[in-house]
Design a protein around this motif. Structure first.
Motif, PDB file in Angstrom:
ATOM      1  N   GLY A   1       6.384  -0.345  12.073  1.00 53.15           N
ATOM      2  CA  GLY A   1       5.987   0.864  12.780  1.00 53.15           C
ATOM      3  C   GLY A   1       6.251   2.119  11.977  1.00 53.15           C
ATOM      4  N   ALA A   2       7.407   2.165  11.321  1.00 52.13           N
ATOM      5  CA  ALA A   2       7.747   3.327  10.505  1.00 52.13           C
ATOM      6  C   ALA A   2       6.795   3.459   9.325  1.00 52.13           C
ATOM      7  N   MET A   3       6.463   2.323   8.708  1.00 50.73           N
ATOM      8  CA  MET A   3       5.543   2.375   7.568  1.00 50.73           C
ATOM      9  C   MET A   3       4.159   2.837   8.000  1.00 50.73           C
ATOM     10  N   GLN A   4       3.721   2.391   9.166  1.00 52.70           N
ATOM     11  CA  GLN A   4       2.408   2.806   9.650  1.00 52.70           C
ATOM     12  C   GLN A   4       2.351   4.323   9.815  1.00 52.70           C
ATOM     13  N   ASN A   5       3.426   4.872  10.368  1.00 51.79           N
ATOM     14  CA  ASN A   5       3.476   6.321  10.545  1.00 51.79           C
ATOM     15  C   ASN A   5       3.477   7.039   9.202  1.00 51.79           C
ATOM     16  N   THR A   6       4.259   6.534   8.252  1.00 52.57           N
ATOM     17  CA  THR A   6       4.334   7.168   6.944  1.00 52.57           C
ATOM     18  C   THR A   6       3.003   7.075   6.202  1.00 52.57           C
ATOM     19  N   LEU A   7       2.340   5.944   6.341  1.00 49.06           N
ATOM     20  CA  LEU A   7       1.048   5.773   5.677  1.00 49.06           C
ATOM     21  C   LEU A   7       0.056   6.858   6.090  1.00 49.06           C
ATOM     22  N   THR A   8       0.085   7.237   7.352  1.00 45.43           N
ATOM     23  CA  THR A   8      -0.868   8.248   7.819  1.00 45.43           C
ATOM     24  C   THR A   8      -0.619   9.601   7.174  1.00 45.43           C
ATOM     25  N   THR A   9       0.592   9.811   6.640  1.00 49.66           N
ATOM     26  CA  THR A   9       0.908  11.099   6.020  1.00 49.66           C
ATOM     27  C   THR A   9       0.688  11.113   4.517  1.00 49.66           C
ATOM     28  N   VAL A  10       0.612   9.941   3.883  1.00 51.60           N
ATOM     29  CA  VAL A  10       0.499   9.907   2.417  1.00 51.60           C
ATOM     30  C   VAL A  10      -0.872   9.441   1.924  1.00 51.60           C
ATOM     31  N   LEU A  11      -1.723   8.986   2.836  1.00 53.36           N
ATOM     32  CA  LEU A  11      -3.048   8.543   2.409  1.00 53.36           C
ATOM     33  C   LEU A  11      -3.889   9.705   1.891  1.00 53.36           C
TER      34      LEU A  11
ATOM     35  N   LEU B   1       0.830  -1.199   0.000  1.00 53.59           N
ATOM     36  CA  LEU B   1       0.000   0.000   0.000  1.00 53.59           C
ATOM     37  C   LEU B   1       0.867   1.252   0.000  1.00 53.59           C
ATOM     38  N   LEU B   2       1.917   1.254   0.819  1.00 53.38           N
ATOM     39  CA  LEU B   2       2.790   2.418   0.892  1.00 53.38           C
ATOM     40  C   LEU B   2       3.463   2.688  -0.454  1.00 53.38           C
ATOM     41  N   LEU B   3       3.974   1.642  -1.101  1.00 50.10           N
ATOM     42  CA  LEU B   3       4.643   1.831  -2.385  1.00 50.10           C
ATOM     43  C   LEU B   3       3.660   2.220  -3.490  1.00 50.10           C
ATOM     44  N   TYR B   4       2.420   1.799  -3.351  1.00 51.12           N
ATOM     45  CA  TYR B   4       1.387   2.226  -4.304  1.00 51.12           C
ATOM     46  C   TYR B   4       1.155   3.731  -4.177  1.00 51.12           C
ATOM     47  N   LEU B   5       1.167   4.219  -2.951  1.00 49.18           N
ATOM     48  CA  LEU B   5       0.914   5.632  -2.711  1.00 49.18           C
ATOM     49  C   LEU B   5       2.145   6.498  -2.934  1.00 49.18           C
ATOM     50  N   ASP B   6       3.325   5.925  -2.683  1.00 40.63           N
ATOM     51  CA  ASP B   6       4.573   6.671  -2.830  1.00 40.63           C
ATOM     52  C   ASP B   6       5.676   5.702  -3.240  1.00 40.63           C
ATOM     53  N   ASP B   7       5.959   5.630  -4.530  1.00 36.00           N
ATOM     54  CA  ASP B   7       6.925   4.640  -5.016  1.00 36.00           C
ATOM     55  C   ASP B   7       8.364   4.998  -4.664  1.00 36.00           C
ATOM     56  N   LYS B   8       8.551   6.141  -4.003  1.00 36.79           N
ATOM     57  CA  LYS B   8       9.888   6.527  -3.536  1.00 36.79           C
ATOM     58  C   LYS B   8      10.075   6.233  -2.041  1.00 36.79           C
ATOM     59  N   ALA B   9       9.056   5.701  -1.416  1.00 36.00           N
ATOM     60  CA  ALA B   9       9.128   5.429   0.023  1.00 36.00           C
ATOM     61  C   ALA B   9      10.234   4.427   0.324  1.00 36.00           C
ATOM     62  N   THR B  10      10.940   4.648   1.422  1.00 39.12           N
ATOM     63  CA  THR B  10      12.069   3.783   1.786  1.00 39.12           C
ATOM     64  C   THR B  10      11.841   3.016   3.077  1.00 39.12           C
ATOM     65  N   ASP B  11      10.763   3.296   3.787  1.00 36.83           N
ATOM     66  CA  ASP B  11      10.487   2.591   5.041  1.00 36.83           C
ATOM     67  C   ASP B  11      10.217   1.115   4.772  1.00 36.83           C
ATOM     68  N   THR B  12      10.765   0.246   5.609  1.00 29.82           N
ATOM     69  CA  THR B  12      10.499  -1.191   5.497  1.00 29.82           C
ATOM     70  C   THR B  12      10.035  -1.793   6.816  1.00 29.82           C
ATOM     71  N   GLU B  13      10.229  -1.078   7.923  1.00 24.51           N
ATOM     72  CA  GLU B  13       9.824  -1.582   9.243  1.00 24.51           C
ATOM     73  C   GLU B  13       8.373  -1.209   9.503  1.00 24.51           C
TER      74      GLU B  13
END
Length: 310
Positions: free
Chosen positions: A120-130, A106-118
């Motif tokens: 907790g970090a991805m959950q936080n990033t998802l809240t900013t790119v949704l 889901l994260l890479l679908y929303l931001d293909d430049k995202a680098t988070d893989t962990e």
């Protein structure tokens, strides 16, 4: 993983690649947090749950429906809608209200430049790119990652244990996966950019489905995109290549929901399910559907009753 047309032809003009999914994880789930909203929505009118076009996602959709129903919330499941490129816009447009998703994909679908893989970090990033009006609720213990597998014979022939080893066989191996994997980061693009891997050929089949697994068994392809909860991986003794450079992100199951429906009752029910559902349990449910050909709805309901969640 064939697409089936639902929702009155809403998606007739959309492209239809298959959803890439996603090992047990640890999560802290509560009844009110985890997303960008605070539970101010309302489930009084009920929820429509959409799923992608593969069996595990259907199972998850019916698990969501079961726990929400047990909480007194009316639900309707729309299974087999298609790929993420179809179901996420449907959620944004209000045609469905809730989706079982996979964090990394889901994260890479929303931001293909995202680098988070962990996780907790991805959950936080998802809240900013949704997109506005959508949020992710706390992720489940269950995880289903993408992986790349070869037969024991291929592993021995080329000395393959990791994705990095594929570079030693550049120009010699055929990769089989769903069509969109040719353009995704977790696919041909990322394997080349991160690991320097180049394949002899890419065959558009499916991901962890009967086409790609059949091709791997027959020797029509050398590398197959499979999911870590797929029971065929162990049963066939396939070698899952390790990922030392962390190309493939964490893929915990996460509810993606329209904020307007995310009240405290919904949050609590899905959080309770997320705490109980592990990767091992999800693999067992997949076996019942994929191997024993049982109905996803029945499998989900039986499991929920066994766990006293319905």
């Amino acid at each position: 993983m064939n697409r089936r047309t639902l929702l009155g032809g809403l998606f007739a003009a959309a492209s239809v690649p298959a959803l890439a999914a996603c090992s047990s994880g640890i999560t802290s789930l509560d009844s009110s947090g985890g997303g960008s909203g605070g539970g101010s929505g309302s489930s009084a009118g009920g929820l429509t749950i959409g799923t992608a076009n593969f069996s595990e996602n259907q199972i998850l959709g019916y698990l969501y429906a079961g726990v929400l129903g047990a909480a007194g919330i009316k639900t309707k499941v729309r299974p087999n809608l298609g790929s993420r490129e179809i179901v996420v816009p449907a959620l944004e447009g209000g045609d469905i209200d809730l989706l079982p998703e996979y964090q990394g994909s889901l994260l890479l679908y929303l931001d293909d430049k995202a680098t988070d893989t962990e996780a907790g970090a991805m959950q936080n990033t998802l809240t900013t790119v949704l997109p506005g009006g959508l949020e992710v609720l706390p992720y489940a213990a269950a995880e289903d990652r993408d992986s790349f597998a070869v037969t024991k014979e291929t592993a021995a022939k080329y000395g393959l244990t990791s994705l990095a080893d594929l570079r030693k066989a550049n120009g010699k191996l055929v990769l089989g996966a769903a069509a969109e994997m040719k353009k995704r980061v977790v696919g041909v693009v990322g394997l080349k950019d991160r690991y320097g891997v180049e394949f002899k050929e890419f065959k558009s089949l499916d991901s962890s489905g009967p086409l790609v697994k059949g091709a791997l068994k027959k020797g029509d392809i050398d590398v197959a995109n499979v999911f870590t909860t797929d029971v065929d991986v162990i049963e066939n003794g396939w070698v899952v290549l390790t990922d030392p450079l962390n190309l493939i992100p964490s893929q915990h199951i996460v509810p993606l929901i329209a904020s307007r429906k995310a009240d405290a009752k919904v949050r609590k029910a899905l959080a309770t399910l997320g705490n109980v559902l592990t990767s091992e349990e999800l693999t067992k449910l997949n076996r019942l559907v994929d191997k024993e050909k049982k109905d996803p709805d029945a499998v989900a309901n039986t499991w929920l009753k066994s766990k006293k969640l319905a």
